[in-house]
Design a protein around this motif. Sequence first.
Motif, mmCIF file in Angstrom:
data_model
loop_
_atom_site.group_PDB
_atom_site.id
_atom_site.type_symbol
_atom_site.label_atom_id
_atom_site.label_comp_id
_atom_site.label_asym_id
_atom_site.label_seq_id
_atom_site.Cartn_x
_atom_site.Cartn_y
_atom_site.Cartn_z
ATOM 1 N N GLU A 42 0.248 -3.089 -4.574
ATOM 2 C CA GLU A 42 -0.213 -3.564 -3.081
ATOM 3 C C GLU A 42 0.193 -3.099 -2.122
ATOM 4 O O GLU A 42 -0.331 -2.478 -1.203
ATOM 5 N N THR A 43 1.661 -3.014 -1.980
ATOM 6 C CA THR A 43 2.253 -2.627 -0.806
ATOM 7 C C THR A 43 2.019 -1.062 -0.683
ATOM 8 O O THR A 43 1.990 -0.535 0.233
ATOM 9 N N LYS A 44 2.136 -0.248 -1.809
ATOM 10 C CA LYS A 44 1.675 1.154 -1.888
ATOM 11 C C LYS A 44 0.359 1.505 -1.210
ATOM 12 O O LYS A 44 0.255 2.402 -0.414
ATOM 13 N N GLU A 45 -0.656 0.642 -1.646
ATOM 14 C CA GLU A 45 -1.890 0.839 -1.051
ATOM 15 C C GLU A 45 -2.097 0.353 0.488
ATOM 16 O O GLU A 45 -2.568 1.116 1.153
ATOM 17 N N ARG A 46 -1.235 -0.620 0.798
ATOM 18 C CA ARG A 46 -0.968 -0.876 2.354
ATOM 19 C C ARG A 46 -0.401 0.410 2.991
ATOM 20 O O ARG A 46 -0.775 0.653 4.155
ATOM 21 N N VAL A 47 0.676 0.986 2.283
ATOM 22 C CA VAL A 47 1.364 2.003 3.157
ATOM 23 C C VAL A 47 0.427 3.184 3.034
ATOM 24 O O VAL A 47 0.415 3.795 4.181
ATOM 25 N N ARG A 48 -0.305 3.462 2.112
ATOM 26 C CA ARG A 48 -1.518 4.460 2.153
ATOM 27 C C ARG A 48 -2.302 4.316 3.275
ATOM 28 O O ARG A 48 -2.622 5.400 3.979
ATOM 29 N N PHE A 49 -3.066 2.853 3.252
ATOM 30 C CA PHE A 49 -3.983 2.900 4.221
ATOM 31 C C PHE A 49 -3.482 3.032 5.879
ATOM 32 O O PHE A 49 -4.028 3.646 6.707
ATOM 33 N N GLU A 50 -2.230 2.176 5.946
ATOM 34 C CA GLU A 50 -1.795 2.315 7.292
ATOM 35 C C GLU A 50 -1.458 3.942 7.721
ATOM 36 O O GLU A 50 -1.704 4.238 8.871
ATOM 37 N N ALA A 51 -0.706 4.718 6.685
ATOM 38 C CA ALA A 51 -0.118 6.130 7.308
ATOM 39 C C ALA A 51 -1.649 6.898 7.238
ATOM 40 O O ALA A 51 -1.562 7.675 8.267
ATOM 41 N N THR A 52 -2.695 6.812 6.494
ATOM 42 C CA THR A 52 -3.865 7.504 6.616
ATOM 43 C C THR A 52 -4.385 7.193 7.985
ATOM 44 O O THR A 52 -4.858 8.082 8.936
ATOM 45 N N GLN A 53 -4.605 5.979 8.479
ATOM 46 C CA GLN A 53 -5.121 5.716 9.656
ATOM 47 C C GLN A 53 -4.410 6.208 11.017
ATOM 48 O O GLN A 53 -4.931 6.874 11.878
ATOM 49 N N TRP A 78 3.266 13.128 0.633
ATOM 50 C CA TRP A 78 2.136 11.683 0.300
ATOM 51 C C TRP A 78 0.735 12.474 0.990
ATOM 52 O O TRP A 78 -0.186 12.169 0.451
ATOM 53 N N LEU A 79 1.137 12.580 2.354
ATOM 54 C CA LEU A 79 -0.286 12.954 3.203
ATOM 55 C C LEU A 79 -0.896 14.076 2.651
ATOM 56 O O LEU A 79 -2.095 14.342 2.664
ATOM 57 N N ARG A 80 -0.199 15.194 2.134
ATOM 58 C CA ARG A 80 -0.954 16.317 1.577
ATOM 59 C C ARG A 80 -1.403 15.958 0.377
ATOM 60 O O ARG A 80 -2.604 16.524 0.336
ATOM 61 N N GLU A 81 -0.879 15.091 -0.791
ATOM 62 C CA GLU A 81 -1.676 14.850 -1.888
ATOM 63 C C GLU A 81 -2.785 14.036 -1.454
ATOM 64 O O GLU A 81 -3.682 14.092 -2.258
#
Length: 151
Positions: A42-53, A78-81
Amino acid sequence: MSTCAVVWCNRAAVARGLCVRCYARYRRGLGPNDTRRYTSRETKERVRFEATQRREAGESVADIAVSLGVNESTMGKWLREWEVWPAVGKYGRSFAQNQWKRWTREEALIAITRTDLSIAERAALLRRSYTAVAGFIHDYQQRPADQYGIK
């Protein structure tokens, strides 16, 4: 004599208080029993969503990494992946439209033969970045084979 948080610590470092690993965790603000903030799904998905935005909004990788508590190189990886790119390029200009498009013979002719124009003007004419045009010219002059029939 104090003890360290992990069993396999170096005795000399334990005598001073903390081993190298525990001292690095202490500097990052993590205690001996704390885990990283992005270990659960859950926290990794939250980090991914926030970083993407934030990256798509144009914020730098370094700023995103600091605010999320992740190493800058890890965040960049991560952003490149995740294939996340900012909406605008450096200094507010959008990325070149033909950045990853293959060179055609007509484009190669313009890039190589139009010496009356500067590289920046040729790049604007071809809608490619300055670096792409300069790199193409340099590489084309180094190649023994004439792929586009210009030489």
